[in-house]
Write a protein that holds these residues in place. Structure first.
Motif, PDB file in Angstrom:
ATOM      1  N   GLY A 162       0.792  -1.229   0.000  1.00 49.38           N
ATOM      2  CA  GLY A 162       0.000   0.000   0.000  1.00 49.38           C
ATOM      3  C   GLY A 162       0.824   1.278   0.000  1.00 49.38           C
ATOM      4  O   GLY A 162       0.289   2.367   0.213  1.00 49.38           O
ATOM      5  N   VAL A 163       2.125   1.144  -0.242  1.00 52.21           N
ATOM      6  CA  VAL A 163       2.965   2.351  -0.324  1.00 52.21           C
ATOM      7  C   VAL A 163       2.751   2.979  -1.703  1.00 52.21           C
ATOM      8  O   VAL A 163       2.877   2.299  -2.727  1.00 52.21           O
ATOM      9  CB  VAL A 163       4.453   1.995  -0.114  1.00 52.21           C
ATOM     10  N   SER A 164       2.419   4.226  -1.763  1.00 48.42           N
ATOM     11  CA  SER A 164       2.093   4.891  -3.025  1.00 48.42           C
ATOM     12  C   SER A 164       3.340   5.069  -3.892  1.00 48.42           C
ATOM     13  O   SER A 164       4.469   5.054  -3.380  1.00 48.42           O
ATOM     14  CB  SER A 164       1.483   6.256  -2.743  1.00 48.42           C
ATOM     15  N   PRO A 165       3.164   5.246  -5.185  1.00 55.78           N
ATOM     16  CA  PRO A 165       4.328   5.442  -6.059  1.00 55.78           C
ATOM     17  C   PRO A 165       5.207   6.616  -5.603  1.00 55.78           C
ATOM     18  O   PRO A 165       6.431   6.522  -5.619  1.00 55.78           O
ATOM     19  CB  PRO A 165       3.683   5.717  -7.416  1.00 55.78           C
ATOM     20  N   GLY A 166       4.567   7.682  -5.188  1.00 53.15           N
ATOM     21  CA  GLY A 166       5.351   8.844  -4.733  1.00 53.15           C
ATOM     22  C   GLY A 166       6.199   8.497  -3.531  1.00 53.15           C
ATOM     23  O   GLY A 166       7.396   8.827  -3.466  1.00 53.15           O
ATOM     24  N   GLU A 167       5.604   7.791  -2.586  1.00 55.00           N
ATOM     25  CA  GLU A 167       6.362   7.391  -1.394  1.00 55.00           C
ATOM     26  C   GLU A 167       7.470   6.413  -1.746  1.00 55.00           C
ATOM     27  O   GLU A 167       8.579   6.492  -1.198  1.00 55.00           O
ATOM     28  CB  GLU A 167       5.409   6.738  -0.380  1.00 55.00           C
ATOM     29  N   CYS A 168       7.169   5.477  -2.651  1.00 51.17           N
ATOM     30  CA  CYS A 168       8.213   4.532  -3.078  1.00 51.17           C
ATOM     31  C   CYS A 168       9.411   5.289  -3.633  1.00 51.17           C
ATOM     32  O   CYS A 168      10.570   4.990  -3.295  1.00 51.17           O
ATOM     33  CB  CYS A 168       7.669   3.593  -4.163  1.00 51.17           C
ATOM     34  N   ALA A 169       9.128   6.262  -4.506  1.00 47.25           N
ATOM     35  CA  ALA A 169      10.220   7.018  -5.124  1.00 47.25           C
ATOM     36  C   ALA A 169      11.056   7.709  -4.061  1.00 47.25           C
ATOM     37  O   ALA A 169      12.303   7.688  -4.106  1.00 47.25           O
ATOM     38  CB  ALA A 169       9.652   8.029  -6.116  1.00 47.25           C
ATOM     39  N   VAL A 170      10.401   8.292  -3.107  1.00 42.52           N
ATOM     40  CA  VAL A 170      11.132   8.994  -2.039  1.00 42.52           C
ATOM     41  C   VAL A 170      12.022   8.022  -1.267  1.00 42.52           C
ATOM     42  O   VAL A 170      13.206   8.286  -1.015  1.00 42.52           O
ATOM     43  CB  VAL A 170      10.120   9.703  -1.103  1.00 42.52           C
ATOM     44  N   LYS A 207       7.031  11.134  -9.894  1.00 37.14           N
ATOM     45  CA  LYS A 207       7.608  12.472 -10.078  1.00 37.14           C
ATOM     46  C   LYS A 207       7.000  13.451  -9.075  1.00 37.14           C
ATOM     47  O   LYS A 207       7.705  14.244  -8.443  1.00 37.14           O
ATOM     48  CB  LYS A 207       7.331  12.947 -11.505  1.00 37.14           C
ATOM     49  N   ALA A 208       5.685  13.363  -8.914  1.00 34.93           N
ATOM     50  CA  ALA A 208       5.007  14.252  -7.965  1.00 34.93           C
ATOM     51  C   ALA A 208       5.537  14.010  -6.552  1.00 34.93           C
ATOM     52  O   ALA A 208       5.740  14.949  -5.775  1.00 34.93           O
ATOM     53  CB  ALA A 208       3.500  14.046  -8.036  1.00 34.93           C
ATOM     54  N   GLY A 209       5.766  12.718  -6.227  1.00 32.01           N
ATOM     55  CA  GLY A 209       6.258  12.391  -4.888  1.00 32.01           C
ATOM     56  C   GLY A 209       7.629  12.986  -4.615  1.00 32.01           C
ATOM     57  O   GLY A 209       7.967  13.333  -3.483  1.00 32.01           O
ATOM     58  N   LEU A 210       8.419  13.094  -5.691  1.00 33.03           N
ATOM     59  CA  LEU A 210       9.780  13.615  -5.536  1.00 33.03           C
ATOM     60  C   LEU A 210       9.825  15.135  -5.587  1.00 33.03           C
ATOM     61  O   LEU A 210      10.869  15.737  -5.337  1.00 33.03           O
ATOM     62  CB  LEU A 210      10.679  13.057  -6.650  1.00 33.03           C
ATOM     63  N   ALA A 211       8.719  15.735  -5.915  1.00 29.29           N
ATOM     64  CA  ALA A 211       8.716  17.181  -6.157  1.00 29.29           C
ATOM     65  C   ALA A 211       9.246  17.966  -4.978  1.00 29.29           C
ATOM     66  O   ALA A 211       9.887  19.018  -5.145  1.00 29.29           O
ATOM     67  CB  ALA A 211       7.299  17.632  -6.512  1.00 29.29           C
ATOM     68  N   ALA A 212       9.019  17.421  -3.780  1.00 25.08           N
ATOM     69  CA  ALA A 212       9.382  18.201  -2.592  1.00 25.08           C
ATOM     70  C   ALA A 212      10.866  18.109  -2.270  1.00 25.08           C
ATOM     71  O   ALA A 212      11.252  17.559  -1.243  1.00 25.08           O
ATOM     72  CB  ALA A 212       8.539  17.733  -1.408  1.00 25.08           C
ATOM     73  N   GLY A 213      11.693  18.578  -3.167  1.00 28.31           N
ATOM     74  CA  GLY A 213      13.091  18.760  -2.811  1.00 28.31           C
ATOM     75  C   GLY A 213      14.061  17.673  -3.202  1.00 28.31           C
ATOM     76  O   GLY A 213      15.236  17.935  -3.406  1.00 28.31           O
ATOM     77  N   LEU A 214      13.574  16.430  -3.366  1.00 27.58           N
ATOM     78  CA  LEU A 214      14.512  15.352  -3.694  1.00 27.58           C
ATOM     79  C   LEU A 214      14.870  15.371  -5.177  1.00 27.58           C
ATOM     80  O   LEU A 214      14.027  15.624  -6.029  1.00 27.58           O
ATOM     81  CB  LEU A 214      13.897  14.004  -3.334  1.00 27.58           C
ATOM     82  N   GLU A 215      16.099  15.028  -5.474  1.00 26.21           N
ATOM     83  CA  GLU A 215      16.584  15.019  -6.848  1.00 26.21           C
ATOM     84  C   GLU A 215      16.829  13.587  -7.307  1.00 26.21           C
ATOM     85  O   GLU A 215      17.526  12.832  -6.630  1.00 26.21           O
ATOM     86  CB  GLU A 215      17.920  15.763  -6.938  1.00 26.21           C
ATOM     87  N   ALA A 216      16.270  13.230  -8.432  1.00 28.10           N
ATOM     88  CA  ALA A 216      16.593  11.916  -9.005  1.00 28.10           C
ATOM     89  C   ALA A 216      16.267  11.933 -10.484  1.00 28.10           C
ATOM     90  O   ALA A 216      15.421  12.710 -10.942  1.00 28.10           O
ATOM     91  CB  ALA A 216      15.821  10.810  -8.311  1.00 28.10           C
TER      92      ALA A 216
END
Lengths: 362, 362, 362, 362
Positions: free
Chosen positions: B186-194, B223-232
């Motif tokens: 149940g971890v969302s794609p955004g959370e997975c990316a982070v 991409k949306a999950g990473l928007a908050a500051g993380l770079e990848a």
């Protein structure tokens, strides 16, 4: 894999068919090598044989492992434009490649010729026959095992081809790319078959242009045409695509030809049905044409393994009817490990905005 | 093809991505080699690397010619059952094959690891990480250019993989086989990316299990999950099959998996759209997974040729958007020699008794 | 059929719902009478009420026999163009027709109003409310049993309607023609429901524009929006067409609207599923809108007959679940005389050149 | 609407056809009244004529307004079980209803008889003919304008019917419910037509069981069969459902029959094509059978309005080819106000889990 006596000891094509054996043909070269990056759609010329011989060798090997008993030479079709010797070199190399791979298994080499644009342009029998003769010269030099005249839209030209080929004294097979409506001059499948046999073909049938079930309909008509006294072996090499909607010209007239045919591709299970129905109809030389990938050829060899008494080499990498899923951790995938499942599956296209059938362009 | 300085002079994966270059991934090995007769469905093990190295070499070559910048090693996934040294030999041979072919063009070698059955069974971090470590040891010895942790259903296990891989000091990419609904916990794609970026992955994204458009939906969420500051950097390697109807588990739950997927196969034009949309979304590492044949990879390279400034080698055997039909004798086929035709084609399935969509088994 | 005490003795709409009874709504007037030749597509105006009252009376009778507990007046929607008294005469006649037929069974009369073009043009609350008031005056004079504000795309205008209607002191139901994405201003279904209840609606829900399953998705969201303390009865009157592919605007944006919707028409079995799912969701006022023919209403009444304890009058002409085929001479038709058969039937369209889904025009 | 001289002054059916006029038939009673709640599927008996005469009168009126020139009596089919006088009362009432409505416009009354179960059971000519005679007696008493022998699967029984009917001295039409493969005894459509004309039918053709395009294929074969010297007018009354997939028995063998046929329903545009093609083929009596709603009949009358010089009454409630949308506020709906739009529309089913075609049960 090869019998002890080596290639020379192999039974010839007619010997096999007269024994009642099933001969498994090979599959698609042009479309398959197009997808692998070696043949240009539209031109469809086989220079890859000299440019990238490993790619051709590999595909021959895959068909051999899948169970093919015939390696067709991947040769240039006749054309008066090919006046330079280049095409002769390509064709000679193609024969060598086919022979090399055939030697690794129980396969024969067949030299193939097909219809000419010369016929369409001027219908000059002498000129067309000369083109066939020049191709035949290479096959003679390279000592192929038998000859196939294939992909003819007009019975008349096919007859000319058979007349040229038979002069070599090797068995001649002749297949036309026609559907149940007959050739482009309105000659019915039954009449076509009769003409080809009378011209000297020992094996007749159809190849290309039409899908598995349509090709078998045409074969039924050919067989019926031959019923009145003529003897010939039957051969079918259909498309690996479903084409219930195509008109007289076959799949080239469908809007999806040649680069949007994916959703029409046959499954291995479709091909097992095709092999079984062909067999029931009395066809004993069963192979494929455009769209027939190695696993489709394997499907023929597996379907008819009970009759033949052996499995093709590539079956060691195949769980027939999905049997290799029977230990899967997910129970609903284990449930797919049975013939009934795959035989009855109606596979979805994943394309709800697309229709099931197309209107041919002509 | 190779730059003058030889392989050693090639730009690394991060250098390319940081330059804003497009990196074209490779495509399907398991399903493609299954159809060619070398891999068994259900087992999906890569012994072919030692049994039939030419078959694997040939497929690598086809992807290289199609434009791939990455040769992924065709290696065994980790399993505690693989205790014998056999899998190490296979994996070492796979690295050599990938390196050999990569040396013939502008491609890097990536060592890939994927999820373990050990994780599913006991979730013991130390044991799972040890499995990853053993695979990594081979990649270290063979000096791959970078590492990919791929095909993870659980973010937790993917994080463990990244933690192991990053210790080698080479760039690490991490892709999960999840859809827009997220991982199996149940971890969302955004959370997975982070999580993956925090663990040390320089490149994140998705691979396998879902078709092109579904995979891009998941990428948007990552991409949306990473928007908050993380770079990848972003990476996508979708299926070559359309799966609008699959549930959380992806295509393995569809009734057509794995031997009835034919009608779902993407056309080259579908893949050009996928490449364009991925590019617009900011994804720069674009490749494929199961069902991606060499011509699909070529479609990515052709679609993005204007941005990249060059065409892949295999395009010398391809008339882009059907341009090679423009001299065809039949006017209705000449009419197919244009982008608009193929972009708007809705290809029929030729299967009127089949539905468009399936109900997943779970 | 009517209880001994006559119409006056009938239970009111809220009394029924508060008792936990199921109220069966009625179905399609505009599209059904268009097909019968009495209403013009595009104009959709109900002059038929005075021009051909028998046609309207007959349709009311069919819905009554099918089990409807509500006869909605077939009245003009508000429009400032309708300044002449003509529409008032039509609306008064419509009330009389509805009352006449309602008197023949256990049905109430509901006066309905819907959104105005005035709102779209100027959003002037006073002018819009005046339009609603003028319609309400007719309903007041004709003493309808309750009021329905229906077919609103904007929660704001629906709220205005409820505010006008509640002044009469009769129960007010309010339904919007929105899908799961909410109203045209972006107000979610849950928020819409809250606004309507706060404005004074005792019953809230959706009608028209979206098919059965989509409408129930919206109802789930409305119910969830109301979960936090507000009390209201739930009502659904979906299309009788399947519209999984329509966008925010609903079926009017589909290319088939309004004269090519046939292949989307729901079967009676589809509607039984819809009725069952609506009931499970807690919806107790269940009817239909465009495309709901009398037999669809009967399907609601039959599906919920076990809960209600009685069957609709028209069931004497219906073998539920095909039971009337059980004496057919053909065994394969007798085999259709069972619930399982019809529940699992996936009906073919007979249209292989048509897709399954359409792209909405916006 | 009625000519000055009243009903007696109407032109007879043969006078019209001999003048080259188009005669528009009527449409579906059984299936339409089933959906309205008055006829039981499976039994298909017309007691509604006495139980709910308004429902039948209304449907007759709708067909009349739609342009029908024929009111077929909604009468019991012959059965030896109907020994009680009940069916005679129903049939007499049906004649009165048809006459009443016919009197309101330019329509004739046709008494119809159809095949008997007696024929199937014992093939006793005398007994079967007696059944026909008993029905004919009512028609004689009620003075219908002409007679139709319809819905015959066997040419032999149809011939018996014609032989009985012609004795009354009124024109006899005869239609069979057969497809291109001919009757249940293998009699081809052409042979059937010849037999019927020789027996005394002035008008021959097909009705029911097969969709519009299939029915026209059968008509072509009937016409061809009559080419050798026999004279007869042609008549077609197809289903309002598309049935390209049905076998020899027609739609009753399709799994969707009778309560899942919705997605196969013809649009009005489909029926305009049908009317045009029938007209081109030389058919001048054009109507419909099961599934033909009033708006389908209107579509015939509108398509052929240019030839006939007038429009049906119900066209005052119809914007032909969507012309009434040309003032719609939404531009994409205005774009639907043209013939080209609707002629080319390929309407989606909204059912991606359903196939396009079904396998008939036999």
């Amino acid at each position: 894999m090869a019998p002890a006596g080596g290639p020379r000891a192999k039974k010839g094509i007619l010997e096999r068919l007269e024994n009642g054996e099933v001969v498994v043909g090979d599959g698609s070269f042009l479309l398959t090598l197009e997808k692998r990056g070696y043949v240009k759609a539209g031109l469809w010329t086989p220079e890859v044989v000299v440019e990238y011989p490993n790619a051709v060798r590999q595909l021959h090997m895959e068909f051999l492992r899948a169970g093919s008993n015939v390696m067709q030479t991947f040769t240039f079709s006749a054309s008066e434009d090919n006046k330079e010797s280049k095409w002769e070199d390509v064709n000679a190399a193609a024969c060598d490649l086919a022979r090399e791979v055939a030697g690794k298994g129980d396969a024969l080499v067949a030299g193939g010729i097909c219809q000419t644009s010369a016929y369409t342009h001027h219908k000059d029998e002498a000129r067309v026959k000369q083109l066939f003769q020049r191709q035949l010269d290479v096959f003679a030099r390279k000592n192929v095992d038998f000859l196939i005249a294939e992909y003819f839209e007009h019975a008349e030209e096919a007859v000319w081809a058979v007349e040229v080929l038979k002069a070599l004294g090797k068995p001649v097979a002749a297949t036309m790319c026609i559907g149940p409506d007959g050739d482009m001059h309105g000659v019915s499948p039954g009449e076509c078959a009769v003409k080809l046999v009378k011209a000297g073909a020992a094996i007749v049938g159809v190849n290309c242009r039409f899908g598995p079930s349509t090709s078998l309909k045409t074969m039924k008509l050919m067989k019926a045409g031959l019923a009145a006294g003529l003897e010939a072996h039957l051969m079918v090499q259909s498309l690996g695509f479903h084409t219930p909607d195509c008109g007289k010209g076959g799949f080239v007239d469908l809007p999806e030809y040649p680069s949007g045919l994916e959703p029409r591709a046959a499954t291995r299970w479709d091909i097992q049905k095709y092999a079984r129905e062909a067999y029931k109809l009395g066809v004993r030389y069963i192979g494929g044409c455009c769209g027939f990938e190695p696993y489709h050829i394997r499907a023929i060899a597996e379907e008819l393994a009970p009759e033949r008494g052996f499995w093709p080499p590539a079956s060691d990498k195949h769980g027939s009817w999905g049997s290799s899923f029977n230990m899967h951790t997910k129970p609903w995938i284990r449930a797919r490990a049975r013939r009934e499942y795959w035989e009855n599956l109606l596979p979805a296209s994943g394309r709800p905005f697309c229709p099931s059938l197309s209107q041919p362009d002509v």
